[in-house]
Scaffold this motif. Sequence first.
Motif, PDB file in Angstrom:
ATOM      1  N   SER A   1     -32.091   8.916  38.290  1.00  0.00           N
ATOM      2  CA  SER A   1     -33.039   8.486  39.204  1.00  0.00           C
ATOM      3  C   SER A   1     -33.712   7.233  39.042  1.00  0.00           C
ATOM      4  O   SER A   1     -34.816   6.880  39.681  1.00  0.00           O
ATOM      5  CB  SER A   1     -34.131   9.656  39.227  1.00  0.00           C
ATOM      6  OG  SER A   1     -33.394  10.814  39.673  1.00  0.00           O
ATOM      7  N   GLU A   2     -33.348   6.673  37.812  1.00  0.00           N
ATOM      8  CA  GLU A   2     -33.876   5.220  37.822  1.00  0.00           C
ATOM      9  C   GLU A   2     -33.372   4.097  38.599  1.00  0.00           C
ATOM     10  O   GLU A   2     -32.321   4.415  39.105  1.00  0.00           O
ATOM     11  CB  GLU A   2     -33.517   4.997  36.285  1.00  0.00           C
ATOM     12  CG  GLU A   2     -34.244   3.759  35.550  1.00  0.00           C
ATOM     13  CD  GLU A   2     -33.955   3.264  34.354  1.00  0.00           C
ATOM     14  OE1 GLU A   2     -33.649   2.067  34.014  1.00  0.00           O
ATOM     15  OE2 GLU A   2     -33.437   4.101  33.570  1.00  0.00           O
ATOM     16  N   ALA A   3     -34.155   3.288  38.867  1.00  0.00           N
ATOM     17  CA  ALA A   3     -33.741   2.297  39.942  1.00  0.00           C
ATOM     18  C   ALA A   3     -32.701   1.526  39.486  1.00  0.00           C
ATOM     19  O   ALA A   3     -32.343   1.001  38.300  1.00  0.00           O
ATOM     20  CB  ALA A   3     -34.859   1.057  40.234  1.00  0.00           C
TER      21      ALA A   3
ATOM     22  N   GLU B   1     -31.292   4.726  43.490  1.00  0.00           N
ATOM     23  CA  GLU B   1     -31.359   5.199  42.242  1.00  0.00           C
ATOM     24  C   GLU B   1     -30.004   5.651  41.641  1.00  0.00           C
ATOM     25  O   GLU B   1     -29.175   5.781  42.055  1.00  0.00           O
ATOM     26  CB  GLU B   1     -32.324   6.370  42.311  1.00  0.00           C
ATOM     27  CG  GLU B   1     -33.464   6.070  42.919  1.00  0.00           C
ATOM     28  CD  GLU B   1     -34.243   7.365  43.418  1.00  0.00           C
ATOM     29  OE1 GLU B   1     -33.812   8.550  43.467  1.00  0.00           O
ATOM     30  OE2 GLU B   1     -35.572   7.475  43.606  1.00  0.00           O
TER      31      GLU B   1
END
Lengths: 462, 342, 336
Positions: free
Chosen positions: A33-35, A49
Amino acid sequence: MPVEVIMPKVDMDMASGRIAVWHVEAGARVEKSEALFDIETDKAAMEVESPASGTLHHVIAEAGSEVAIGQPVAWIYADGEAVGPRPDGTAGGTNDDHGPQASASDDGMSGKARPPAPSSPEEPAKRTPEPAPSGVGSALPAALSHAVPPRGTLPRATPKARRLARDNGLEIAAIDGNGPRGRIQAGDVARHLEALSRPETASAAPLHWSPEAGPLSVLRSGKGDKTPIVLLHGFASDGASWAPLLASLPTGHPVYRIELPSHGRSPRRRIASFAELVRDMRQAFDGLGLQQAHLVGHSLGGAVAAALADTRARRIASLTLFNPAGLGPEINGPALAGIARATRAESLAPWLKLLPADEETITSNYVRSVMLARADPALRAAQADLAGHLFPDGVQAFSIAAALDRIELPTRIIWGKRDRIIPWSHALRAPGRISLNLFENAGHLPHIELAGQIGILFADMK
Amino acid sequence: MNMDAGTLARPEQETRELSYAEAIREAMDIALAADERVVLMGEDIGVYGGAFQVTGDLVHKYGTDRVIDTPISELGGAGVAVGAAMTGLRPIFEFQFSDFATLAMEQIVNQAAKVRYMLGGAVSVPVVMRMPAGSGTGAAAQHSQSLEAWFAHVPGLKVVQPSTPEDAKGLLLAALEDPDPVLIFEHKLLYKMKGEVPAGHYLTPIGKAAIRRKGTDLTIVATSIMVHKALEAAQTLAGEGIEAEVVDLRTIRPIDRETVLGSVRKTSRLLCVYEGVKTLGIGAEISAMVAESDAFDYLDAPIVRLGGAECPIPYNPDLERAAVPQVPDILQAARALAGERV
Amino acid sequence: MPDLLPENTPFAIARYTPDELKAALRKMYLIRKFEEGAEESYTRGLIHGTMHLSIGQEASAVGACMALGDADKITSTHRGHGHCVAKGADVSRMFAEFFGKESGYCRGRGGSMHIADVEKGNLGANGIVGGGLPIAVGAALSAKRLGTGAVTVCFFGDGANNEGAFHEALNMAAIWKLPVVFVCENNKYGMSTSTERSTAVRRIATRADAYAMPGVTVDGNDFSAVSEAMDAAVARARAGEGPSLVESMTYRWRGHSKSDRNRYRSKEEIADWMARDPITRMADMLVEHGIATREEIAGLEAGADREIAEAIEFAKTGENPKVAEVTRDVYTEAVQ
């Protein structure tokens, strides 16, 4: 097995997307879910993400490359997982293995970006190319062979316009349509040809300016530990135009004024599309290194602010748009062209007087100071060039409607109802959860015309 | 007005003003006098002079052996004309109303149209059938139809629709010289229309359209009485700066492709106006013809058709007018088309 | 000469020369053999479409044409092979047409149902029941107007007598006194529907009364009876006295077409009619009156067999029409 990262389909009629920038380098760790990377389509830009936690490998689509939806762009290996050859079995190469572009399908996905589905069975990484038609085609009349446009999304154009474009070696997509529902007609092609034949046109850049490299100009003011405020000015304006509002803003916020490319002290750039403009501005915004910011934009800057918020939602605390562009096609083209083109106060004044509700507020001193700031012919030429791409034929060629649909952070639109540049009624096209503040006695510059009253709206800003 | 009528009239031929009905009668008179093989057949075409007084007093000049009143037997009468044509006569068969040709479909479609082909070219059927057609007379649903497209669908038939007295005469004389069956759809409202008609014998070629008005902004392809409505509209449009080219199709089978396509290549816009029911009518054929040809690449706007409403012809005069294209309809359509000029 | 013959001498024997009579029998054999050859070819898959055979009706066809010359016209029906042969057609070109060949009468465009021989006055078979009736009246109108003296014989079946075209045609022929003879070949069935079930009158010939013309019913399997009735009717037409209606009672041995399963008539009925074979009766008559010997008649039959065999060979070797010419002859001059 490593998790496949694909180019996700985020728009109904999206066939491919362009990777604008990777936020994680190959070999680096990334959390789920991190960019992971930014994509740009012909409609929108957004952040994708990471589908998993692990280490990024096999980045086969570099920044700037165009990838068909559903195609892999990289793989994420779990901690401890051995990195082998590319899991899709293809050796090397980055951009040379694009599969055929998948056709658009109505899967009900619109608005919010869909998280990239890891190894989704409905989206096989490889698609078999459609077999070539059999001999039936040879029986078709000769006239048909060139009359059938290739499949895919094409602009609406009449047969005559297509023929004229074909005969003159023009890409039909490069021509602006002014017919019903934007249909490109013969006259549009003729105008396009005429424009090409003129040595210098409003949109063609003069010879005496050349694009410049380097970061965009950022004016800093304000001190404090509250959430910073980032201000984006409008077309043909500059960072100084925010001065009246600055005094009305609550204290304790650092303020950053980013100047648009080819504006103020920013370098002159050749920018051919709204997406390019946003890309440039996003780089500048990222360069500020802010964890959180209130984003405020006026007119074209408002449109850029919305696009930025769409891709940097996590780092935007609130969004305020003054008379934003991008909510409808209408715009006062002659005024934009007139301001961009004016070489002296006398020709600039009549156009500037259209900006506020009360033209008396435009004093001759003010006109002179604006003209002084626009004295550089290269700046004017670069702005005219930009206007030609963003507002061809006096029409807003880009839209922030989809971005506003997606944005969920607190957003406010402020508009003067006597705006003679962009109709205030465009504001009514924004989604209902966006707050609307309309001012009866303001025109296109409410943040200047009514800076005091407007400041109140920012009073509760944290 | 006949700018490019394509008639083969000798230039020195004098003209007189005749009505459309008189012109047809003159053509039949010339043919009866010149060729013993020519006979007229039909219901009440003798002493009555025809339901629309087209045959008039020809029976007194040529006798009942050559101007033959048939019983009210459309199928039999048409069949007799077909058989006579196969065996040496040149019959001109008048249907009292073209609507009644539905009773004779068998002989027209199965026999007249196909005999030559079925027999491998061993025989031809030089029959002429005259079909008073069209609405506007308050005769309601069974006496007002425009069925020409039905017949134009049949290979083996030729179908013409004269719009002027000159063409009414020239096309009838040409039909008589044609070795194949020719159906002439005459609009009942045109019978009293007057126009200059060359004296003596001349031919208006079958299969050749006429450009009635030159223009550059759009092409109006019209048939029969719609040619006049299109010309009236074109005059109004000219005052608005829209120059419409009006093509009078004249023959709907075989269609004059080149004239239509040439005009569309020039104007890039096409409006088809015809009285027959719009759906699957002449306009569909013209539109498809353009769409299938190289003229497609000259189109700068969608093709527009104006045809009869999707209903039988009603009795009430307001309804009757509303059921077929009128000048304001043409104006509206033409303006919309021309308004797409950019 | 007629006055030297016995009182009950059949009309045909008295009216026609021995050569004419033997030629008539030969034509009847030719029709029979033609139909059998066509059936055989169909069974072997050499013929494309269906066909309507007239086996059993030979006397009606040949007898009706006895009074006609090449200038006279006939219009025919879907069961028209016999009429075509009777009017003098070349069976080779007929077979070629069946085989769909360019050398056929219709250059392969018409087939069985549109067989024609315009040069011999056959204006064509017709696929539409009753379709030929008004056309025959038209041909008669031409003959009268142009003064050619030609008579038109219009063949049709019992089925057509209930078509409107029948009534319209008979009426017009009568009011204009046209030289046409309507020959109704009543073979009892319009496809499967018997005349008892389809027709209000017992004798179709009585419908002539409605159109003020003579109407007679004859035994259609009796060559002499048919030729006698036709002789009078053709003479009346030629004399300008107008049309006649001749009802020729006959029977088709085969079904309506090749798809007929014969469910509407009994074996007994068929056997009964086959016992009245018109060819046997004609042959017997010629032998009985000393016109021909059995050997001569066997020779006629063998000759017909040979002619049919040669005709089928001719048809088989013919050229197929060119596909590119599929639209030829729609119009006299090609149009787009």
